[in-house]
Design an enzyme around this catalytic site. Structure first.
Site, PDB file in Angstrom:
ATOM      1  N   GLY A 178      53.103  32.583 127.488  1.00  0.00           N
ATOM      2  CA  GLY A 178      51.611  32.338 128.081  1.00  0.00           C
ATOM      3  C   GLY A 178      51.337  30.670 127.916  1.00  0.00           C
ATOM      4  O   GLY A 178      50.413  30.369 127.445  1.00  0.00           O
ATOM      5  N   TYR A 206      41.803  45.692 123.168  1.00  0.00           N
ATOM      6  CA  TYR A 206      42.254  44.441 122.878  1.00  0.00           C
ATOM      7  C   TYR A 206      42.069  44.316 121.617  1.00  0.00           C
ATOM      8  O   TYR A 206      43.455  44.041 120.904  1.00  0.00           O
ATOM      9  CB  TYR A 206      41.173  43.248 123.305  1.00  0.00           C
ATOM     10  CG  TYR A 206      41.590  42.186 123.057  1.00  0.00           C
ATOM     11  CD1 TYR A 206      42.405  41.208 123.361  1.00  0.00           C
ATOM     12  CD2 TYR A 206      40.667  41.401 121.882  1.00  0.00           C
ATOM     13  CE1 TYR A 206      42.716  39.593 123.157  1.00  0.00           C
ATOM     14  CE2 TYR A 206      41.117  39.943 121.621  1.00  0.00           C
ATOM     15  CZ  TYR A 206      41.972  39.358 122.356  1.00  0.00           C
ATOM     16  OH  TYR A 206      42.131  37.988 121.886  1.00  0.00           O
TER      17      TYR A 206
END
Ligand code: ZN
Length: 656
Positions: A415, A553
């Protein structure tokens, strides 16, 4: 050999010193003449001192400057007559010479004058140019190099036998030049070292260099020694674990982590597969100028311990006994040749490894041409070690200070294109690591153009894509020492009753499954890390304090947290440390779109500004704060910590 002189360009340079800058840059632009700080140039000028008296000054290239980019400030002014007197001495040690040069400069802030300063002072021309031209070396580095040079140049050049650069060489030239020089002399060839040209104008001296080197190129073509036989007999065979093992062995020999770049291009591979490789490659480099910077010792072998063993034997046999160095340079090779993978270049940084590779690629070209001409014949190994341990080089090394904390180490960040990941890339680069950045966003490929960064577009949910990324990483840098698991997504707020299965699976695939793939694939590499492997997991405040509407999440991050804890247990025996950070409310990241931010703020009944500093310390937590701590967790401060979970959230009352 192309003459790059351009009248329009030259017109912008007016004084002799400026013209000296101009033609030095022209030489520097041609990599077949000089490489990485190699070569040197000078101009002799008459100027007035503070008493109004005339003074003759030698402006010589200073150390630390590259001819291609040199400026007037890169030339050190030294008293000319004093240098000429020094050349008459019977002997002068390296340290004495350095001191004499430094104390007879006319500008306190000038760089240290080149080690070839006295030599330049002895040549009776205003402009002096010196290069280590590949074409000239290909001719001099043969058994009958001297005869060939004489046949080629006749009385156009003075010929000097090989002597290590320094005072003795300057003294020899000062004696030999007037003895050999005649009306036709325009240059001087230093066997196994390089070539000088000179003249009364910058243009003349430069053009003579181009003329002389051009003649050497034509000679090689005439003798059918110009074109390389380059065609590899077999395709490359690269096993990334073997490469990582090799890097590990070399790092152990060096006593510090090293970057190792594999070059399996056609030329390198063809060279490594030559039948006469041992004869050609196990001699010294083509010019002492190259060994000074690379300390290259090529080796052959089929396994890492073999490489290291073979190298140690080589070192023991050739290390100088009479002149034992006080501070020994690290004994690790900087170059490895292998018929399977081609060439591996080693350095304390990715930049150093790139320099080694470039120097060696020129060496290969010169060695092949010299071999075709009648047999490559380099300096004896003993000379090389004398150069390596040369006092001046020692002095330079001492000055360089201690390297950054992650020097020679390799980190992978997921990322990496934005937010915390990008900040981690910055924090690791700043600490001297080479970094591989992975991201689904192709922008990652171009966030930096530098030798120590490799950005790769990679879908982390694809196991094959991860394997391919690791292959690229090992070829680029040699292994893996640190892994930052940062990539993750934060789906839109959704109650469990409305949470779709595909949405759930998508979050799990990226936030959890991908990290399993990565940990599993990186484990054998982390095990080989010279200073032990380190993993930092970017978790979330949601692990200890989940939020309503963030089921996927929170669950994915909690599962990742558990995965990391198990990894810490399983990998402790391999010396691998795994620690987690739990950031909260870091808003300068990819997952916090304006929309998500507004939604969450509304959920807690706060304004966006209040929401950003909604913590015990009333402080905003930024990507950089998290990244700096992640980098520190890979460093010595956390050397004895594993499986720790550290919040980076400004203090959260639900967690506390
Ligand atoms: Zn030189």
């Amino acid at each position: 050999m192309q003459n790059l002189w351009d009248d329009n360009e030259a017109a912008q340079y007016r004084s002799d010193l400026e013209l000296r800058v101009y033609t030095s840059r022209l030489l520097g632009r041609d990599k077949t003449l000089v490489l990485h700080g190699g070569g040197n140039t000078s101009v002799k000028l008459a100027q007035k001192n503070v008493f109004g008296e005339d003074e003759n000054v030698l402006y010589i290239k200073g150390s630390g400057w590259d001819l291609e980019t040199i400026e007037a400030a890169g030339f050190a002014p030294v008293q000319l007559e004093y240098l000429q007197r020094l050349a008459q001495l019977e002997a002068l040690s390296d340290t004495q010479m350095v001191n004499q040069l430094a104390t007879h400069m006319l500008k306190a802030t000038a760089p240290a004058p080149s080690v070839e300063t006295i030599l330049h002072a002895c040549l009776p021309y205003k402009f002096v140019d010196h290069t280590h031209a590949d074409a000239v070396l290909a001719i001099t580095d043969t058994a009958d190099g001297e005869r060939r040079i004489r046949d080629l140049y006749g009385d156009a050049v003075v010929i000097i036998p090989y002597v290590m650069p320094g005072f003795d060489l300057a003294r020899l030239c000062a004696r030999e030049y007037p003895r050999q020089a005649g009306a036709n002399t325009i240059g001087m060839v230093l066997l196994n070292h390089g070539i000088f040209s000179f003249g009364d104008t910058a243009k003349l001296s430069y053009e003579r260099m181009i003329d002389l080197v051009g003649r050497a190129e034509d000679y090689l073509k005439r003798e059918r020694a110009w074109d390389s036989p380059a065609r590899a007999a077999a395709p490359a065979r690269i096993d990334i674990l073997d490469q990582a093992r090799l890097r590990s062995g070399i790092s152990a020999a060096a006593g510090a982590p090293m970057i190792m770049t594999t070059h399996a291009d056609t030329d390198s591979l063809a060279f490594a597969q030559r039948e006469d490789l041992r004869t050609v490659s196990q001699q010294g480099p083509v010019t002492p100028d190259h060994i000074i910077r690379t300390k290259r010792v090529p080796m052959l072998g089929s396994d890492v311990s073999g490489y290291v063993r073979e190298y140690k034997t080589y070192f023991d046999e050739h290390a100088p006994r009479a002149k034992e160095p006080k501070a020994m340079l690290d004994p690790a090779p900087r170059m490895v040749l292998d018929p399977g993978f081609g060439l591996a270049a080693v350095g304390r940084s990715a930049k150093d490894a790139a320099i080694v590779a470039e120097l060696y690629q020129h060496n290969m070209q010169v060695m092949q041409r010299a071999q075709a001409l009648g047999g490559y014949c380099a300096l004896p190994a003993r000379e090389l070690f004398e150069v390596e341990y040369w006092d001046l080089e020692q002095a330079k090394l001492k000055k360089s200070g201690s390297p950054p904390v992650f020097s020679g180490e390799i980190a992978l960040v997921t990322g990496a294109a934005s937010g915390i990941g990008k900040a981690c890339v910055d924090a690791l680069l700043a600490r001297g690591a080479a970094v591989i950045g992975l991201d689904i966003n192709p922008a990652v490929e171009t966030i930096y153009q530098r030798k120590d960064f490799l950005g790769l577009r990679c879908d982390l949910t694809d196991e094959h894509a991860i394997e391919s990324a690791l292959e690229h990483a090992v070829i680029a840098f040699g292994g893996l020492d640190m892994l930052i698991l940062n990539a993750g997504i934060f789906a839109a707020t959704r109650k469990i009753s409305e949470l779709g299965s595909s949405e759930w699976r998508k979050v799990m695939a990226i936030n959890l499954d991908a990290n399993l793939f990565l940990l599993r694939a990186c484990h054998p590499l982390l095990k080989l890390a010279p200073r032990s492997g380190r993993v930092v997991v970017i978790g979330s405040k949601n692990v200890p304090a989940p939020g309503p509407g963030a089921a996927a999440y929170s669950a994915s991050k909690a599962a990742l947290n558990q995965l990391a804890r198990v990894a810490a247990l399983e990998w402790g025996a391999d010396g691998i440390r795994i620690n987690s950070l739990h950031p909260n409310a870091v808003f300068d990241t990819g997952i916090w779109t304006e929309e998500v931010l507004a939604q969450r703020a509304q959920h807690y009944g706060l304004s966006v500004a209040e929401y950003k500093t909604n913590n015990v310390l009333k402080t905003e937590v930024r990507s950089r704060d998290v990244a700096e701590l992640a980098a520190e967790m890979c460093g010595p401060l956390f050397a004895k910590t594993t499986a720790a979970q550290v919040p980076v959230d400004g203090g959260n009352d639900r967690v506390i």
